[in-house]
Design a protein around this motif. Structure first.
Motif, PDB file in Angstrom:
ATOM      1  N   MET A   1       0.777  -1.288   0.024  1.00 49.36           N
ATOM      2  CA  MET A   1      -0.045  -0.063  -0.091  1.00 49.36           C
ATOM      3  C   MET A   1       0.751   1.327  -0.165  1.00 49.36           C
ATOM      4  O   MET A   1       0.566   2.102  -0.765  1.00 49.36           O
ATOM      5  CB  MET A   1      -1.091  -0.006   1.196  1.00 49.36           C
ATOM      6  N   ASP A   2       1.809   1.175   0.870  1.00 46.46           N
ATOM      7  CA  ASP A   2       2.506   2.562   0.863  1.00 46.46           C
ATOM      8  C   ASP A   2       3.610   2.569  -0.363  1.00 46.46           C
ATOM      9  O   ASP A   2       3.620   3.757  -1.021  1.00 46.46           O
ATOM     10  CB  ASP A   2       3.869   2.116   1.709  1.00 46.46           C
ATOM     11  N   LEU A   3       3.779   1.585  -1.343  1.00 49.76           N
ATOM     12  CA  LEU A   3       4.514   1.498  -2.646  1.00 49.76           C
ATOM     13  C   LEU A   3       3.453   2.230  -3.669  1.00 49.76           C
ATOM     14  O   LEU A   3       3.917   3.163  -4.455  1.00 49.76           O
ATOM     15  CB  LEU A   3       5.158   0.270  -3.010  1.00 49.76           C
ATOM     16  N   ALA A   4       2.223   1.703  -3.397  1.00 49.84           N
ATOM     17  CA  ALA A   4       1.239   2.110  -4.424  1.00 49.84           C
ATOM     18  C   ALA A   4       0.935   3.694  -4.139  1.00 49.84           C
ATOM     19  O   ALA A   4       0.979   4.451  -5.537  1.00 49.84           O
ATOM     20  CB  ALA A   4      -0.149   1.487  -4.210  1.00 49.84           C
ATOM     21  N   ARG A   5       0.934   4.093  -3.050  1.00 52.71           N
ATOM     22  CA  ARG A   5       0.840   5.740  -2.644  1.00 52.71           C
ATOM     23  C   ARG A   5       2.063   6.498  -3.365  1.00 52.71           C
ATOM     24  O   ARG A   5       1.981   7.635  -4.001  1.00 52.71           O
ATOM     25  CB  ARG A   5       0.533   5.773  -1.254  1.00 52.71           C
ATOM     26  N   LYS A   6       3.362   5.810  -3.021  1.00 54.72           N
ATOM     27  CA  LYS A   6       4.473   6.475  -3.410  1.00 54.72           C
ATOM     28  C   LYS A   6       4.618   6.724  -4.915  1.00 54.72           C
ATOM     29  O   LYS A   6       4.788   7.673  -5.490  1.00 54.72           O
ATOM     30  CB  LYS A   6       5.816   5.792  -2.960  1.00 54.72           C
ATOM     31  N   GLU A   7       4.195   5.292  -5.763  1.00 49.54           N
ATOM     32  CA  GLU A   7       4.233   5.488  -7.346  1.00 49.54           C
ATOM     33  C   GLU A   7       2.844   6.262  -7.854  1.00 49.54           C
ATOM     34  O   GLU A   7       2.859   6.203  -8.923  1.00 49.54           O
ATOM     35  CB  GLU A   7       4.546   4.040  -7.455  1.00 49.54           C
ATOM     36  N   ASP A   8       1.915   6.467  -7.073  1.00 48.36           N
ATOM     37  CA  ASP A   8       0.482   6.912  -7.437  1.00 48.36           C
ATOM     38  C   ASP A   8       0.034   6.109  -8.603  1.00 48.36           C
ATOM     39  O   ASP A   8      -0.233   6.565  -9.707  1.00 48.36           O
ATOM     40  CB  ASP A   8       0.846   8.432  -8.123  1.00 48.36           C
ATOM     41  N   VAL A   9      -0.243   4.758  -8.256  1.00 46.74           N
ATOM     42  CA  VAL A   9      -0.724   3.780  -9.078  1.00 46.74           C
ATOM     43  C   VAL A   9      -2.090   3.194  -8.131  1.00 46.74           C
ATOM     44  O   VAL A   9      -1.978   3.096  -7.059  1.00 46.74           O
ATOM     45  CB  VAL A   9       0.292   2.758  -9.449  1.00 46.74           C
ATOM     46  N   ARG A  10      -2.678   2.421  -8.912  1.00 49.76           N
ATOM     47  CA  ARG A  10      -3.714   1.626  -8.517  1.00 49.76           C
ATOM     48  C   ARG A  10      -3.663   0.257  -8.864  1.00 49.76           C
ATOM     49  O   ARG A  10      -3.150  -0.278  -9.731  1.00 49.76           O
ATOM     50  CB  ARG A  10      -5.051   2.252  -9.242  1.00 49.76           C
ATOM     51  N   ILE A  11      -3.601  -0.575  -7.750  1.00 45.93           N
ATOM     52  CA  ILE A  11      -3.280  -1.999  -7.877  1.00 45.93           C
ATOM     53  C   ILE A  11      -4.497  -2.826  -8.282  1.00 45.93           C
ATOM     54  O   ILE A  11      -5.731  -2.860  -7.862  1.00 45.93           O
ATOM     55  CB  ILE A  11      -3.051  -2.538  -6.629  1.00 45.93           C
ATOM     56  N   THR A  12      -4.149  -3.117  -9.657  1.00 45.77           N
ATOM     57  CA  THR A  12      -5.421  -3.944 -10.399  1.00 45.77           C
ATOM     58  C   THR A  12      -5.520  -5.464 -10.478  1.00 45.77           C
ATOM     59  O   THR A  12      -6.505  -5.980 -10.330  1.00 45.77           O
ATOM     60  CB  THR A  12      -5.431  -3.435 -11.835  1.00 45.77           C
ATOM     61  N   HIS A  13      -4.204  -5.940 -10.207  1.00 44.94           N
ATOM     62  CA  HIS A  13      -4.147  -7.488 -10.334  1.00 44.94           C
ATOM     63  C   HIS A  13      -2.961  -7.915  -9.188  1.00 44.94           C
ATOM     64  O   HIS A  13      -2.136  -7.486  -8.844  1.00 44.94           O
ATOM     65  CB  HIS A  13      -3.457  -7.735 -11.608  1.00 44.94           C
ATOM     66  N   VAL A  14      -3.414  -9.093  -8.614  1.00 45.36           N
ATOM     67  CA  VAL A  14      -2.597  -9.747  -7.900  1.00 45.36           C
ATOM     68  C   VAL A  14      -2.180 -11.317  -8.652  1.00 45.36           C
ATOM     69  O   VAL A  14      -3.261 -12.010  -8.676  1.00 45.36           O
ATOM     70  CB  VAL A  14      -3.003 -10.282  -6.462  1.00 45.36           C
ATOM     71  N   PHE A  15      -0.981 -11.586  -8.832  1.00 43.63           N
ATOM     72  CA  PHE A  15      -0.680 -12.957  -9.560  1.00 43.63           C
ATOM     73  C   PHE A  15       0.023 -13.880  -8.332  1.00 43.63           C
ATOM     74  O   PHE A  15       1.234 -13.482  -7.779  1.00 43.63           O
ATOM     75  CB  PHE A  15       0.161 -12.602 -10.677  1.00 43.63           C
ATOM     76  N   GLU A  16      -0.584 -14.855  -8.118  1.00 37.88           N
ATOM     77  CA  GLU A  16       0.143 -15.998  -7.259  1.00 37.88           C
ATOM     78  C   GLU A  16       0.808 -17.077  -8.333  1.00 37.88           C
ATOM     79  O   GLU A  16       0.056 -17.609  -9.142  1.00 37.88           O
ATOM     80  CB  GLU A  16      -0.937 -16.502  -6.626  1.00 37.88           C
ATOM     81  N   THR A  17       2.066 -17.567  -8.085  1.00 38.32           N
ATOM     82  CA  THR A  17       2.634 -18.342  -8.806  1.00 38.32           C
ATOM     83  C   THR A  17       2.281 -19.750  -8.445  1.00 38.32           C
ATOM     84  O   THR A  17       2.600 -20.572  -9.107  1.00 38.32           O
ATOM     85  CB  THR A  17       4.209 -18.306  -8.583  1.00 38.32           C
TER      86      THR A  17
END
Length: 449
Positions: free
Chosen positions: A37-53
């Motif tokens: 969440m901190d990185l998303a705010r820093k980069e000003d992006v919206r997290i749209t996907h989570v990929f699990e291997t």
């Protein structure tokens, strides 16, 4: 366009955030999601996907928590046994756009049946792959373990060989982003380095370089790995979905005379092994902070409270975070050190540390019933041990108790003394009174010829 690696110390778990043009995706998130969440705010992006291997066995996935916070889609490979309840199934050939990045799915089973790798392309330079998130199929210096399906050992080892051949076709330029680094329980020969390419691994990774499928299968089947009991809990939670953890991560301080130190709680001493040896709460486990991720899952119960004895509040908080990643949410308090206990006249115990000269003397004139117990892994033991030593892996001490002689003294050793201290604390909890630790252990023995 950016890529961030997020490392979970202790677990040696590596997760990643990639992003471009206001969108981002996370690969294999951990349960405490504040870093993302901190990185998303820093980069000003919206997290749209989570990929699990794959369905992880050694920590709880944070994918459900990320979705709850962001609404992101969760993608997971096909599981032939039990579908992942919180995720959509993705298959080979699927692709996803993250701004100017493209993610393509490769099915790479072997470590688990549901293992997939995610191939990263830059659509502005689309000729070859930029990188690949390999999960536990390919590490830096090693490949994934294949012992989770005992009845299908050769089948899954063969599947992993085939999966590795797929990864080779991506090209030598492709950067490898694995889910774990050195120290993880998911592999034995990983490099300390956490960056590499397909080309470098082809030249330097012995397992990845193999071209004979049957020889590869034989080599994988012959490997020795240990499976801590907590893996079963991880498998269940990573099928159903685990809850967020942030509210569990700050255990409150307790007083030296707290009933928590005297009751049914599990007391875990996370200080150094030498501090534990000098003075500790009777019945406590010695699991130094750096070893928590590797050994707490062997001994601790999920349905009982946990109290930490630590050097500081900060150390206790970091330990509680590590335990929460393994599903241990009942850390109810911490106490800083044992000096306040001593000054308030609380009972304490100690464990003797002995040196090489004393071990040599006992080997020459063995005390009645004396056991020299080597608690390293079986591969380490077979690679060299003191003549006359018995073997029992540190994590399996509770299982091997019936095979140990209670009538005589026991000296516990390992590679340096840390795992020996863990094992000695378990023996003391189980009523073995005459236990000491060979401090320095195999390293000290070898250094003296």
């Amino acid at each position: 366009m950016f890529l961030h690696k997020i490392k979970s110390n202790g677990l040696a778990h590596l997760s990643y955030m990639i992003g471009s043009n206001g969108k981002a995706a996370i690969i294999d998130p951990r349960r405490d999601i504040s870093a993302y969440m901190d990185l998303a705010r820093k980069e000003d992006v919206r997290i749209t996907h989570v990929f699990e291997t794959h369905r992880n066995e050694d920590f709880i996935s944070g994918a459900p928590a990320v979705r709850a916070a962001t609404g992101a889609r969760i993608l997971h490979g096909p599981n032939r046994d039990t579908p992942i309840q919180y995720a959509e199934t993705t298959r080979e050939g699927d692709h996803f756009e993250i701004g100017s990045m493209r993610i393509e799915v490769l099915e790479t089973p072997g470590h688990t049946y549901d293992s997939v790798s995610y191939v990263l392309y830059d659509t502005a330079f689309d000729n070859r792959a930029v990188g690949v998130f390999t999960g536990d199929a390919l590490f830096i210096g090693d490949v994934g373990r294949t012992d989770f399906y005992p009845d299908q050992k050769r089948e899954v080892s063969g599947l992993l060989f085939d999966s590795l051949q797929k990864l080779k076709t991506l090209g030598d330029q492709t950067i490898v982003y694995p889910a774990h680094g050195a120290g993880s329980v998911c592999g034995a020969g990983m490099a300390d380095r956490e960056f590499s390419t397909i080309g470098h691994e082809r030249l330097n990774n012995d397992r990845f370089a193999m071209t004979d499928r049957e020889a590869f299968i034989d080599a994988k089947v012959a490997e020795n790995h240990y499976q801590p009991p907590y893996f079963e809990m991880m498998e269940r939670l990573n099928t159903e979905g685990g809850a967020p953890t942030d509210r569990y991560l700050t255990p409150p301080p307790i007083s030296p005379d707290s009933e928590l130190l005297k009751g049914e709680a599990q007391i875990v001493d996370i200080r150094s092994e030498t501090d534990f040896a000098a003075a500790h709460v009777p019945g406590s486990y010695c699991i130094p902070a750096g070893m928590l991720a590797s050994f707490s899952g062997w001994f601790l119960d999920y349905d009982r409270d946990i109290v930490l004895v630590s050097d500081s509040a900060a150390q206790a908080q970091e330990a509680a975070t590590t335990l929460a990643r393994l599903g241990y949410d009942r850390v109810v308090g911490h106490h800083a050190g044992t000096v306040p206990m001593a000054t308030s006249n609380q009972p304490l115990e100690s464990i003797d540390l002995i040196d090489t000269d004393e071990v040599k003397a006992r080997l020459s004139d063995r005390p009645t019933g004396w056991t020299l117990l080597d608690v390293r892994s079986i591969d380490e033991f077979k690679g060299g041990h003191i003549e006359g030593a018995e073997h029992a892996y540190a994590g399996r001490i509770p299982v091997d108790l019936p095979n140990l002689d209670r009538s005589g003294p026991i000296t516990v050793m390992c590679g340096s003394g840390m795992r020996a201290s863990i094992a000695a604390s378990v023996l003391r909890r189980e009523g073995f009174e005459n236990v000491d630790v060979y401090y320095g252990s195999w390293k000290a023995w070898n250094s003296q010829g």
